[in-house]
Design an enzyme around this catalytic site. Structure first.
Site, PDB file in Angstrom:
ATOM      1  N   LYS A 156      48.477  34.980  29.006  1.00 29.92           N
ATOM      2  CA  LYS A 156      47.284  34.152  29.226  1.00 29.92           C
ATOM      3  C   LYS A 156      46.281  34.350  28.084  1.00 29.92           C
ATOM      4  CE  LYS A 156      47.462  33.963  34.273  1.00 29.92           C
ATOM      5  NZ  LYS A 156      46.746  34.324  35.512  1.00 29.92           N
ATOM      6  N   SER A 204      43.963  38.155  32.739  1.00 30.58           N
ATOM      7  CA  SER A 204      44.207  38.968  33.921  1.00 30.58           C
ATOM      8  C   SER A 204      45.100  38.209  34.895  1.00 30.58           C
ATOM      9  CB  SER A 204      42.879  39.328  34.599  1.00 30.58           C
ATOM     10  OG  SER A 204      43.101  40.197  35.687  1.00 30.58           O
ATOM     11  N   ASP A 205      45.824  38.956  35.709  1.00 35.94           N
ATOM     12  CA  ASP A 205      46.619  38.359  36.774  1.00 35.94           C
ATOM     13  C   ASP A 205      46.761  39.375  37.900  1.00 35.94           C
ATOM     14  OD1 ASP A 205      48.266  35.739  37.116  1.00 35.94           O
ATOM     15  OD2 ASP A 205      49.439  37.319  38.073  1.00 35.94           O
ATOM     16  N   THR A 206      46.844  38.878  39.128  1.00 38.34           N
ATOM     17  CA  THR A 206      46.919  39.733  40.310  1.00 38.34           C
ATOM     18  C   THR A 206      48.047  39.276  41.221  1.00 38.34           C
ATOM     19  OG1 THR A 206      44.528  40.120  40.220  1.00 38.34           O
ATOM     20  CG2 THR A 206      45.612  40.595  42.313  1.00 38.34           C
ATOM     21  N   GLY A 241      46.907  43.072  36.362  1.00 37.46           N
ATOM     22  CA  GLY A 241      47.121  43.373  34.960  1.00 37.46           C
ATOM     23  C   GLY A 241      45.949  42.850  34.155  1.00 37.46           C
TER      24      GLY A 241
END
Length: 191
Positions: A52, A69-71, A106
């Site tokens: 991203k 970011s990623d969740t 992340g």
């Protein structure tokens, strides 16, 4: 230096405002389906965050610090993303009902000037209390679960489902602020 958040998430934008007053938002056009989940949630969320951030660096084409970011939510060996419909939301919440699960976020920070890229992750354990079928259906009727990993938002009504957490609360919301603060500082960003 310009700081860019590579996310359309309102929750991430609100959280980042707790650290920084001045940043831009550029939504990544990265197709998350290009990253294959190979069984390691921490590696998976860091790879998504990295992609991203790098995708946004190609969009803006200027010097910047870019935050990706990623969740995801994980229960045992299953990764739970955003539900596609109410039935899937019900199945996810029923799976988490009365159990401990993990939330992984992340973070990737990319300095487009130097080319430096740092990635890391945070994992938080969350324990749901025992829910009735009616509890789950009432929550789904609010519409809140539909755009959230694991079909719930701890910062919303589903906060009443959470018996306890071990780790970073903001990670469960979608952006672990403590980890982000130190990562930014390591990259020379004065907060």
């Amino acid at each position: 230096m310009r700081i860019v958040l590579a996310s359309a998430s309102i929750r991430r934008q609100e959280l980042l405002r707790k650290l920084l007053h001045n940043f831009d938002i550029v939504v990544s056009d990265f197709d998350e389906s290009e990253v294959e989940f190979k069984g390691d949630c921490s590696e998976y969320v860091m790879e998504l965050a990295k992609n991203k951030a790098l995708a946004v660096s190609n969009i803006i084409n200027t010097d910047a610090i870019i935050i990706g970011s990623d969740t995801v939510v994980a229960y045992e060996d299953r990764m739970l993303g955003k539900p596609k419909n109410e039935l899937e939301a019900f199945c996810m919440l029923n799976l988490l009902n009365g159990k401990v699960h993990k939330v992984y976020s992340g973070i990737a920070i990319y300095d487009s000037t130097s080319g430096e890229l740092n990635t890391d992750y945070v994992c938080t354990k969350v324990k749901f209390s025992d829910l009735t079928e009616e509890d789950i259906k009432k929550y789904i009727a609010t519409g809140e679960p539909m755009d959230k990993a694991g079909a719930y938002g701890i910062q919303g009504y589903a906060g009443v489902f959470v018996e306890r957490i071990e780790g970073c609360y903001y990670n469960v919301v979608g952006l672990p602020l403590n980890k982000l603060k130190f990562m930014l500082r390591d990259m020379g960003v004065n907060l």
